[in-house]
Design a protein around this motif. Structure first.
Motif, PDB file in Angstrom:
ATOM      1  N   LEU A  76      36.513  37.704  38.768  1.00  0.00           N
ATOM      2  CA  LEU A  76      36.098  39.084  39.002  1.00  0.00           C
ATOM      3  C   LEU A  76      37.065  39.783  39.947  1.00  0.00           C
ATOM      4  CD1 LEU A  76      33.873  41.115  38.290  1.00  0.00           C
ATOM      5  CD2 LEU A  76      32.603  40.313  40.289  1.00  0.00           C
ATOM      6  N   ARG A  77      37.508  39.085  40.995  1.00  0.00           N
ATOM      7  CA  ARG A  77      38.475  39.684  41.928  1.00  0.00           C
ATOM      8  C   ARG A  77      39.779  40.029  41.232  1.00  0.00           C
ATOM      9  NH1 ARG A  77      36.719  35.556  45.447  1.00  0.00           N
ATOM     10  NH2 ARG A  77      38.567  34.329  44.875  1.00  0.00           N
ATOM     11  N   ALA A  78      40.168  39.232  40.264  1.00  0.00           N
ATOM     12  CA  ALA A  78      41.444  39.449  39.580  1.00  0.00           C
ATOM     13  C   ALA A  78      41.380  40.541  38.523  1.00  0.00           C
ATOM     14  CB  ALA A  78      41.905  38.138  38.934  1.00  0.00           C
ATOM     15  N   LEU A  79      40.196  41.040  38.224  1.00  0.00           N
ATOM     16  CA  LEU A  79      40.019  42.014  37.145  1.00  0.00           C
ATOM     17  C   LEU A  79      39.939  43.423  37.724  1.00  0.00           C
ATOM     18  CD1 LEU A  79      39.525  42.342  34.063  1.00  0.00           C
ATOM     19  CD2 LEU A  79      37.082  42.212  34.569  1.00  0.00           C
ATOM     20  N   PRO A  80      40.902  44.291  37.424  1.00  0.00           N
ATOM     21  CA  PRO A  80      40.837  45.663  37.947  1.00  0.00           C
ATOM     22  C   PRO A  80      39.661  46.417  37.342  1.00  0.00           C
ATOM     23  CG  PRO A  80      43.036  45.136  37.094  1.00  0.00           C
ATOM     24  CD  PRO A  80      42.122  44.052  36.633  1.00  0.00           C
ATOM     25  N   ALA A  81      39.152  47.385  38.108  1.00  0.00           N
ATOM     26  CA  ALA A  81      38.084  48.261  37.616  1.00  0.00           C
ATOM     27  C   ALA A  81      38.649  49.661  37.385  1.00  0.00           C
ATOM     28  CB  ALA A  81      36.942  48.318  38.618  1.00  0.00           C
ATOM     29  N   PRO A  82      38.210  50.342  36.316  1.00  0.00           N
ATOM     30  CA  PRO A  82      37.250  49.868  35.310  1.00  0.00           C
ATOM     31  C   PRO A  82      37.910  48.904  34.333  1.00  0.00           C
ATOM     32  CG  PRO A  82      38.021  52.039  34.702  1.00  0.00           C
ATOM     33  CD  PRO A  82      38.647  51.734  36.044  1.00  0.00           C
ATOM     34  N   ALA A  83      37.079  48.070  33.720  1.00  0.00           N
ATOM     35  CA  ALA A  83      37.567  47.089  32.754  1.00  0.00           C
ATOM     36  C   ALA A  83      36.758  47.222  31.472  1.00  0.00           C
ATOM     37  CB  ALA A  83      37.426  45.676  33.315  1.00  0.00           C
ATOM     38  N   PRO A  84      37.338  46.869  30.339  1.00  0.00           N
ATOM     39  CA  PRO A  84      36.570  46.913  29.087  1.00  0.00           C
ATOM     40  C   PRO A  84      35.488  45.842  29.079  1.00  0.00           C
ATOM     41  CG  PRO A  84      38.715  45.915  28.728  1.00  0.00           C
ATOM     42  CD  PRO A  84      38.734  46.449  30.133  1.00  0.00           C
ATOM     43  N   VAL A  85      34.468  46.069  28.294  1.00  0.00           N
ATOM     44  CA  VAL A  85      33.383  45.094  28.189  1.00  0.00           C
ATOM     45  C   VAL A  85      33.932  43.740  27.755  1.00  0.00           C
ATOM     46  CG1 VAL A  85      31.305  44.513  26.863  1.00  0.00           C
ATOM     47  CG2 VAL A  85      31.595  46.812  27.790  1.00  0.00           C
TER      48      VAL A  85
END
Length: 349
Positions: free
Chosen positions: A283-292
């Motif tokens: 989750l930390r590695a995933l930028p926001a916003p992210a696709p479903v």
């Protein structure tokens, strides 16, 4: 194996809603009951019968009726619509409480995370259960619910009033099993979630509503609305809240005061810690916003997704769910296969 999750639309509340539910799913409900007593006798150390459970069911009925009388009305409607005894309808809500928690090695029992920042609000989780319940899952879209005519999107299982979901106020609720304290007749965790979705409008609204309930068993709930996210660990009606822009929970207690009361065995705890660490890092590695699809990728990965091993007594991932409070959407992949196709359910308006 590929599973396709059905959706069912209902309207109303109380007896009327329950009767619609029971009448629509009657054959499925009766078949599930006939299957080793809702498959309880596949997972319990010794078989049980409805007759033997009647005193326990009576105690649960009294505890629920004192606190959530509308839920009792809905159960009576469910029973009559499905043409089953009321006690069977009640037992459908209590599979987890009747099974209790067993101090034996466990492979997994849900990984949940929430993210809430200016870019995005999302709550996502695996649904890890024993008993091969993929074939019993469906989504309920309930309109004209509660006192304000709200709409609910609920993932649930055969005859269950609700498991997790999102409402038209943009409140989403997910859950994790935690194993501590004394389990006794009270409001079961799944029914508490349904109550929150039917009555609350925000995370903060849930704080007071949860405090009024005498819960039957220990749970961790993760809640997310358009502006905030929180988790609450509940043991013997002691509540410990955590808030933040990113939250992850698995099956061991995180609160330092509740932690010493944790009954999770060492094998399950090690697995829970591994899933928590893997999910938090992803989750930390995933930028926001992210696709479903990116959130599903977190839920699809090892060790978070737990494939079945053929033993009905052991938990396996039966679904992966992504809830979007701001757009009031529920995305779901049924089963544990990473290649499973996601289906989206949206509010009618």
């Amino acid at each position: 194996m590929t599973f396709v999750i059905p959706g069912h639309a209902f309207s109303g509340a109380g007896y009327e809603l329950g009767h619609q539910h029971g009448a629509r799913l009657g054959p499925q409900i009766r078949a599930f009951i006939a299957d080793d007593l809702q498959r309880l006798n596949r997972i319990l150390p010794a078989p049980v019968t409805l007759d033997a459970l009647r005193p326990t069911l009576r105690d649960y009925h009294e505890a629920i009726a004192r606190q959530l009388p509308r839920a009792i009305d809905e159960l009576r409607g469910l029973a009559e619509g499905a043409q089953i005894p009321y006690e069977q309808a009640l037992l459908l809500q209590l599979r987890r409480e009747i099974a209790g928690y067993r101090k034996v090695p466990s492979r997994g029992d849900c990984t949940t995370f929430a993210r809430n920042d200016p870019a995005e609000a999302v709550l996502a989780q695996t649904v890890d259960l024993n008993g091969r319940l993929e074939t019993e899952a469906y989504v309920m879209r309930v309109s004209n619910a509660g006192d304000d005519g709200r709409e609910l999107l609920l993932l649930t299982f055969t005859g269950l009033l609700g498991y997790l979901g999102v409402n038209s106020h943009g409140l989403a609720v997910g859950l994790n099993l935690v194993m501590a304290g004394r389990w006794r007749p009270g409001v079961p965790g799944y029914m508490a979630i349904r109550h929150l979705l039917e009555t609350a409008t925000s995370v903060e609204d849930c704080v007071d509503r949860l405090a009024r309930l005498d819960l039957a068993s220990s749970r961790s709930l993760t809640l997310c609305d358009a502006r905030s996210a929180a988790t609450v660990e509940i043991v013997d009606n002691v509540h410990r809240w955590r808030r933040g822009p990113e939250l992850v929970h698995t099956n061991h207690l995180l609160d330092p005061e509740l932690g010493p009361r944790d009954e999770i065995n060492v094998f399950a705890r090690n697995g829970s810690i591994a899933r928590l660490s893997a999910c938090a890092a992803a989750l930390r590695a995933l930028p926001a916003p992210a696709p479903v699809s990116a959130y599903f990728s977190i839920l699809d990965g090892d060790p978070i997704c737990v494939p079945p091993d053929g033993d009905d007594r052991r938990e396996a991932t039966v679904a992966r769910v992504v809830l979007k409070p701001r757009s009031r959407e529920l995305f779901i992949k049924l089963g544990a296969a990473p290649s499973a196709e996601a289906r989206v359910f949206r509010m009618s308006a």
